[in-house]
Design a protein around this motif. Sequence first.
Motif, PDB file in Angstrom:
ATOM      1  N   LEU A   1      34.695  27.867   7.400  1.00 47.86           N
ATOM      2  CA  LEU A   1      35.082  26.921   6.152  1.00 47.86           C
ATOM      3  C   LEU A   1      36.193  27.788   5.545  1.00 47.86           C
ATOM      4  O   LEU A   1      36.930  27.401   4.915  1.00 47.86           O
ATOM      5  CB  LEU A   1      33.949  27.046   5.179  1.00 47.86           C
ATOM      6  CG  LEU A   1      33.037  25.843   4.832  1.00 47.86           C
ATOM      7  CD1 LEU A   1      31.989  25.778   3.977  1.00 47.86           C
ATOM      8  CD2 LEU A   1      34.134  24.554   4.618  1.00 47.86           C
ATOM      9  N   ARG A   2      35.775  29.290   5.535  1.00 46.52           N
ATOM     10  CA  ARG A   2      36.763  30.209   4.972  1.00 46.52           C
ATOM     11  C   ARG A   2      38.303  30.173   5.800  1.00 46.52           C
ATOM     12  O   ARG A   2      39.378  30.061   4.902  1.00 46.52           O
ATOM     13  CB  ARG A   2      36.288  31.652   4.968  1.00 46.52           C
ATOM     14  CG  ARG A   2      36.926  32.452   4.073  1.00 46.52           C
ATOM     15  CD  ARG A   2      36.427  33.863   4.073  1.00 46.52           C
ATOM     16  NE  ARG A   2      37.460  35.049   3.830  1.00 46.52           N
ATOM     17  CZ  ARG A   2      37.862  35.214   2.570  1.00 46.52           C
ATOM     18  NH1 ARG A   2      37.353  34.563   1.483  1.00 46.52           N
ATOM     19  NH2 ARG A   2      38.645  36.110   2.167  1.00 46.52           N
ATOM     20  N   ALA A   3      38.017  30.181   6.827  1.00 51.54           N
ATOM     21  CA  ALA A   3      39.328  30.205   7.712  1.00 51.54           C
ATOM     22  C   ALA A   3      40.180  29.026   7.440  1.00 51.54           C
ATOM     23  O   ALA A   3      41.326  28.880   7.317  1.00 51.54           O
ATOM     24  CB  ALA A   3      39.177  30.289   9.438  1.00 51.54           C
ATOM     25  N   ARG A   4      39.343  27.707   7.450  1.00 52.46           N
ATOM     26  CA  ARG A   4      40.151  26.376   7.146  1.00 52.46           C
ATOM     27  C   ARG A   4      40.688  26.458   5.628  1.00 52.46           C
ATOM     28  O   ARG A   4      41.939  25.815   5.423  1.00 52.46           O
ATOM     29  CB  ARG A   4      39.162  25.375   7.371  1.00 52.46           C
ATOM     30  CG  ARG A   4      39.655  23.871   7.398  1.00 52.46           C
ATOM     31  CD  ARG A   4      40.259  23.376   8.474  1.00 52.46           C
ATOM     32  NE  ARG A   4      40.889  22.039   8.195  1.00 52.46           N
ATOM     33  CZ  ARG A   4      42.132  21.892   7.813  1.00 52.46           C
ATOM     34  NH1 ARG A   4      43.108  22.738   7.690  1.00 52.46           N
ATOM     35  NH2 ARG A   4      42.497  20.703   7.770  1.00 52.46           N
ATOM     36  N   SER A   5      39.864  27.025   4.703  1.00 48.70           N
ATOM     37  CA  SER A   5      40.525  27.019   3.367  1.00 48.70           C
ATOM     38  C   SER A   5      41.715  27.777   3.117  1.00 48.70           C
ATOM     39  O   SER A   5      42.694  27.423   2.513  1.00 48.70           O
ATOM     40  CB  SER A   5      39.385  27.498   2.414  1.00 48.70           C
ATOM     41  OG  SER A   5      38.211  26.994   2.479  1.00 48.70           O
TER      42      SER A   5
ATOM     43  N   ILE B   1      46.425  19.260  -4.214  1.00 47.47           N
ATOM     44  CA  ILE B   1      46.964  18.416  -2.911  1.00 47.47           C
ATOM     45  C   ILE B   1      46.102  18.877  -1.674  1.00 47.47           C
ATOM     46  O   ILE B   1      45.663  18.234  -0.997  1.00 47.47           O
ATOM     47  CB  ILE B   1      48.293  18.680  -2.948  1.00 47.47           C
ATOM     48  CG1 ILE B   1      48.967  18.022  -3.934  1.00 47.47           C
ATOM     49  CG2 ILE B   1      48.965  18.348  -1.670  1.00 47.47           C
ATOM     50  CD1 ILE B   1      50.604  18.114  -4.118  1.00 47.47           C
ATOM     51  N   ALA B   2      45.835  20.511  -1.775  1.00 49.74           N
ATOM     52  CA  ALA B   2      45.319  20.939  -0.515  1.00 49.74           C
ATOM     53  C   ALA B   2      43.689  20.109  -0.282  1.00 49.74           C
ATOM     54  O   ALA B   2      43.594  19.790   0.524  1.00 49.74           O
ATOM     55  CB  ALA B   2      44.891  22.244  -0.789  1.00 49.74           C
ATOM     56  N   ILE B   3      43.026  20.048  -1.440  1.00 44.55           N
ATOM     57  CA  ILE B   3      41.958  19.385  -1.732  1.00 44.55           C
ATOM     58  C   ILE B   3      41.917  17.940  -1.028  1.00 44.55           C
ATOM     59  O   ILE B   3      41.160  17.354  -0.414  1.00 44.55           O
ATOM     60  CB  ILE B   3      40.899  19.585  -3.078  1.00 44.55           C
ATOM     61  CG1 ILE B   3      40.777  20.991  -3.259  1.00 44.55           C
ATOM     62  CG2 ILE B   3      39.702  18.781  -3.017  1.00 44.55           C
ATOM     63  CD1 ILE B   3      40.240  21.284  -4.763  1.00 44.55           C
ATOM     64  N   ALA B   4      42.890  17.252  -1.882  1.00 46.55           N
ATOM     65  CA  ALA B   4      42.821  15.686  -1.469  1.00 46.55           C
ATOM     66  C   ALA B   4      43.207  15.536  -0.079  1.00 46.55           C
ATOM     67  O   ALA B   4      42.999  14.669   0.233  1.00 46.55           O
ATOM     68  CB  ALA B   4      44.288  15.169  -2.383  1.00 46.55           C
ATOM     69  N   LEU B   5      44.082  16.521   0.662  1.00 46.82           N
ATOM     70  CA  LEU B   5      44.422  16.387   1.895  1.00 46.82           C
ATOM     71  C   LEU B   5      43.424  16.938   3.025  1.00 46.82           C
ATOM     72  O   LEU B   5      43.650  16.841   3.999  1.00 46.82           O
ATOM     73  CB  LEU B   5      45.845  16.859   2.117  1.00 46.82           C
ATOM     74  CG  LEU B   5      46.848  15.821   1.459  1.00 46.82           C
ATOM     75  CD1 LEU B   5      48.212  16.678   1.293  1.00 46.82           C
ATOM     76  CD2 LEU B   5      47.054  14.654   2.058  1.00 46.82           C
TER      77      LEU B   5
END
Lengths: 330, 329
Positions: free
Chosen positions: B127-131, B164-168
């Motif tokens: 999760l952290r890496a992807r975030s 935008i990061a969350i939306a995508l």
Amino acid sequence: MSAPAATAAPLLEIEDLRVHFPLRRGLFGRAQGAVRAVDGVSLSMARGETLGLVGESGCGKSTLGNAILRIVEPSGGAIRLGGVDLARLEGEALRAARRKAQMVFQDPFASLDPRMRLGESIGEPLLVHGLARGAALRAKVSDLLARVGLQPEHADRYPPEFSGGQRQRLVIARALALSPDLVICDEPVSALDVSVRGQILNLLLELQRSLGTAFLFISHDLSVVRHVSDRIAVMYLGRIVEIAPRDTLFARPRHPYTQALISAIPLPDPKAQRARRRIILSGEIPSPARPPSGCSFHTRCPLATERCRTEIPVLAPATDGSQVACHLAT
Amino acid sequence: MTAAAPILEVRDLAVAIGTRRVVDGVGFALAPGEVLALVGESGCGKSMTALALLGLLPGAARRVGGTIGFEGDDLARLPESRLRAIRGNRISVIFQDPSGSLDPLMTVGDQLAEGLRAHRDLDRTALRARSLEMLAAVGIAEPERRLAQYPFELSGGMCQRVMIAIALAAQPAVLLADEPTTALDVTIQAQILDLMKDLRRAHGTAIVLITHDMGVVADMADRVAVMYAGRIVETGRVDAIFADPRHPYTRLLLRSVPRLDDTPKTPMTVISGSVPGQGDWPPGCRFAPRCPLAEDACRAEIPASADLADGRRVACRRHADDAAWGRVA
Ligand SMILES: Nc1ncnc2c1ncn2[C@@H]1O[C@H](COP(=O)(O)OP(=O)(O)OP(=O)(O)O)[C@@H](O)[C@H]1O
Ligand code: SF4
Ligand SMILES: [Mg+2]
């Protein structure tokens, strides 16, 4: 174009104006540094001239406009309006001198008292300064309403009956009541619908022509500023980085920030917009509480060198009548 | 004309607040990977349209008609539980005010993780890496530091990037972007628009871009739908709309914005009158009271939409009346 004679004494002369807001922790805490909202601005305006003031949110445009009228207190510097230094006046003298300059704000809904008839709102400044009453006041109010494209009958109505565009006309009428030499418009069309903005801009242009009033026109919208101004000043983090005659600024922007700002305006023309080479700045706008050292634009400037990080560039005249604050501008 | 089957197809959408129809018969189709700009002034129903698509209408507003075809479903008929699964997953939304749409009490990292976890099973490290990867992708410097921060610690531009990061995060098929750059400065707007273009290129996300800024439309859109007073008055390819608008409102709107190539200090083209209040529409063609071409028939009934040869649709009785057209602007 109404290029005012360069030799005449300026209407407004600002010298090294500073407005620093103390930063406090808690309500009664000691000041811990300051927000340098306006940080050493010098400029002058001729009678009848419209000077556009542009820059991004928080760069200090409104604070500069408010400081000229002493709506906020300057921390230093001089503001000479018609030769009188407003920064040194107090009480009655200040009030009298302030008559010569008026303000139009962005939000026409907040600027008018909803419980006052329009005639009362517009006539109030005349009454307060003891300049007209009774029939003369009514005549003057009718005349002002007509000037801004409204009917004399409107004097008996209340603000809530009017649309945003009409209210902005009223606010302008009130600002003109005392026949000021200078009107400071702070984002006067930003809160209006696109289709109504043109009506107000046309009105301002018409007033420039017919009254010879000088306007300081503050806006973040460069296309709007270009349309109404004779000269344009570009602000960044409390300082003016470039000031130039309108056409010179657009034909040959010299400061890297001005260049980026112009190139970032999306043109309402798909072919031109997509073919265009743009300068996309990286990074965020720094806080005016902690402006970068040297040239405050150096953290985003594509040209920055070592010198830019240490030495503050001063606003220096170029050969074509513009002034630029950049070590590398030619 | 677009050949691909639409990913989103809206027909006859209607939204009412009490008895006032704030959106009244809106329809459009969105092709995969396409950017459709929904343009209009405040109160014309742009945002209500977007909110209605995902069942996010506020307070007293109700969807009172229409179908919303998306991946074989009619979103208008799905129960809230199914809509919730689609929101932020297959269709994401970003709003004008980024600070208002982020949760002020949650760190950026937690909000990103929440978005990611909804779609995929990831352990903490993944999760952290992807975030971090996502924050970097939207151009946020020092992503490690940002993960631990709260929205109020970020600038408007940074909040919008996080949105935008969350939306995508879920790589949605459709992004609804409601005035995503209106609250931002122009140099930051340029960054965000560029970012949206990159993401669309990389993932083929189709975008409904709601805006009032004709410059943003010219920069981003493949097709444009112009709204006035609750209805779409003209749709077509972006070049056609700008080169030869066929609805008087479109034409006047385009002419009434100051341009960098017009002559300063000359009177600007204006649209007389003002925008009618939301849902408080005049009879017949709603633009008639402000339209230089209006005739009695315009005021009598709502004009039907005509299909033009170039794929355009126009709802104006006089769209082909070239003799009169010169009077518009
Ligand atoms: N009364 C105040 N107290 C403390 N800080 C202030 C005050 N007024 C303004 N500031 C700060 O001063 C800086 C300049 O603000 P100002 O409102 O002049 O900018 P602006 O250029 O008008 O921005 P905008 O385009 O958003 O209107 C900002 O950092 C702002 O937060
Ligand atoms: S002084 Fe240096 S950093 Fe500042 S604008 Fe000029 S080149 Fe850029
Ligand atoms: Mg301001």
